[in-house]
Design a protein around this motif. Structure first.
Motif, short mmCIF file in Angstrom:
data_model
loop_
_atom_site.label_atom_id
_atom_site.label_comp_id
_atom_site.label_asym_id
_atom_site.label_seq_id
_atom_site.Cartn_x
_atom_site.Cartn_y
_atom_site.Cartn_z
N PRO A 214 1.28 -1.19 0.05
CA PRO A 214 0.09 -0.36 -0.01
C PRO A 214 0.72 1.26 -0.55
O PRO A 214 0.52 2.28 -0.45
N PHE A 215 1.87 1.45 0.80
CA PHE A 215 3.25 2.47 0.74
C PHE A 215 3.52 2.67 -0.05
O PHE A 215 3.31 3.74 -0.85
N TRP A 216 4.18 1.53 -0.79
CA TRP A 216 4.94 1.51 -2.43
C TRP A 216 3.76 1.92 -3.56
O TRP A 216 4.01 3.54 -5.25
N ARG A 217 2.08 2.06 -3.67
CA ARG A 217 1.66 2.13 -4.43
C ARG A 217 1.11 3.86 -4.21
O ARG A 217 1.14 4.67 -5.44
N GLU A 218 1.26 4.65 -2.78
CA GLU A 218 0.90 6.10 -2.63
C GLU A 218 2.12 6.69 -2.79
O GLU A 218 1.85 8.15 -4.02
N LEU A 219 3.26 6.52 -2.99
CA LEU A 219 4.37 6.76 -4.06
C LEU A 219 4.97 6.42 -5.23
O LEU A 219 5.35 7.07 -5.51
N ARG A 220 4.56 5.58 -6.22
CA ARG A 220 4.89 5.75 -7.13
C ARG A 220 4.53 6.66 -8.01
O ARG A 220 5.79 7.46 -8.91
#
Length: 424
Positions: A214-220
């Motif tokens: 979930p955090f990577w989806r937010e940062l990408r």
């Protein structure tokens, strides 16, 4: 802004500038020792390794730590700690795999006799230096997210101590292949700074793990165009070293970087403030709006430019002593190189400040496109200009690319101001 808030802001920036002064001072000593006590080939290889590390750190800053700096402060304390912990684990896993593949390439290059032993060892040492630098820079960014510049300063002191000790040993002891030893020192210093920062964060606020997806989806979405822009910017801000080494020789690399070393202090304050500028610009934009943000940034530019001027004038008149007597170096076309580097420094200051305002507004896609055109102008002028201007073409191309970039930034900001006025 109240007197107390202004005092806290000054202390925050002051610590960041002091940290950058110490880091830049250490890099100055490193460059001075390498220029004075090693061969042009040793120093040239060291500069190329440094440039590679800088590229990877810039890419990670754009893809990972820059977006993290924008997203993490808005989360609760527990969510922020979880996000930082899981991203750190993901980063470590990726770096282990990537470093293993890169080391295998260096071994294959040596076994196939494409590289001699010195080049192969330099490449291997640069891989370890990159590995440690990426870990260290991630934790430095985390500490800044937690508004702990004093802890960053403490960790950087460990880095500086190991760096200076290793470089002095490699140069003064006149060890064989001093360039390889210098790059190994970069790796060891990076790990020293990393472990100091890791220990501080382990005590407060500690580490927490969870599902990273979930955090990577937010940062990408934030990191994609930012990474394109950062890597592209490296092409015309640092790749000149590789162009010079390819088209001319390592002596040309040494001459251009030795001239930059003379003017190193004029980059110090810009770099020191820049580490803190993005989160501060984002806060000012949210609190005061674009026009007041630009006024504050203009005051910041004026203050840093005045400090730069106080160094540039005496440095110009003392250039003979600094280069011939202090460095024991002869630089071909030194006056032209010094003037060009001074021009780059002034444009660099303006560009960093204007870019922070646009980045705070999320205009990363426009910035990436602008940097792409600027890099094309810079590299084309450098590559074809070497036939006429020699090593100075690297800086002439950089000045041309930076001027185009600066003009584009000004137009983008003017448009944002115009749209803001129409909205009101």
């Amino acid at each position: 802004m109240s007197a107390g808030a202004l005092r806290r802001l000054a202390q925050h920036f002051g610590t960041g500038v002091l940290d950058q002064v110490l880091l830049s001072g250490a890099n100055f000593v490193v460059g001075f020792m390498m220029i004075r006590y090693t061969s042009d080939a040793d120093y040239g290889r060291f500069v190329l390794a440094q440039s590679t590390v800088l590229l990877l750190v810039s890419a990670q800053g754009a893809w990972l730590t820059g977006p993290l700096t924008m997203v993490a402060p808005g989360k609760s304390a527990d969510a922020k700690r979880t996000m930082i912990g899981v991203i750190k684990i993901s980063q470590g896993r990726f770096l282990r795999y990537a470093s293993g593949v890169a080391l295998l390439i260096s071994v294959v290059g040596y076994l196939l006799r494409s590289w001699n032993s010195v080049i192969a060892l330099t490449v291997a040492a640069a891989i370890f230096a990159s590995w440690s630098a990426l870990h260290r820079e991630y934790l430095r960014s985390v500490l800044l997210i937690y508004s702990r510049p004093h802890t960053v300063l403490g960790a950087d002191l460990f880095y500086i101590a190991v760096l200076l000790a290793g470089i002095m040993l490699a140069t003064l002891a006149r060890v064989p292949d001093a360039g390889v030893c210098a790059v190994v020192t970069l790796a060891l210093a990076g790990w020293a700074g990393y472990w100091a920062a890791r220990r501080a964060l382990g005590h407060d606020p500690g580490w927490k793990s969870s599902d990273p997806k979930p955090f990577w989806r937010e940062l990408r979405p934030l990191g994609l165009w930012s990474t394109v822009g950062a890597v592209t910017y490296w092409l015309f801000a640092q790749s000149y070293n590789y162009v010079l080494a390819t088209r001319l020789d390592l002596t040309a690399v040494t001459n251009v970087n030795a001239a930059r070393l003379v003017l190193m202090p004029v980059f110090v304050f810009t770099l020191g403030v820049n580490n803190l500028l993005l989160p501060m610009a984002a806060n000012w934009l949210a609190e005061f709006g674009l026009q007041r943000l630009l006024r504050r940034l203009a005051l910041l530019v004026a203050a840093i430019a005045a400090l730069d001027f106080l160094y540039l004038v005496p440095a110009w008149f003392m250039r003979g002593w600094l280069i011939q007597d202090l460095m024991h170096k002869t630089i071909g076309g030194q006056d032209r190189l010094l003037v060009l580097w001074a021009t780059v420094a002034v444009i660099f200051l303006l560009r960093e400040v204007l870019q922070a305002a646009l980045f705070a507004m999320g205009r990363v896609k426009s910035l990436a496109r602008l940097i792409g055109v600027s890099a094309a102008i810079s590299l084309s002028l450098t590559w074809f200009g070497i036939s006429w201007w020699g090593a100075a073409a690297a800086l002439i191309g950089q000045v041309a690319g930076e001027c185009f970039n600066l003009l584009g930034l000004a137009l983008l900001l003017s448009r944002q101001v115009y749209l803001g006025r129409r909205a009101h």
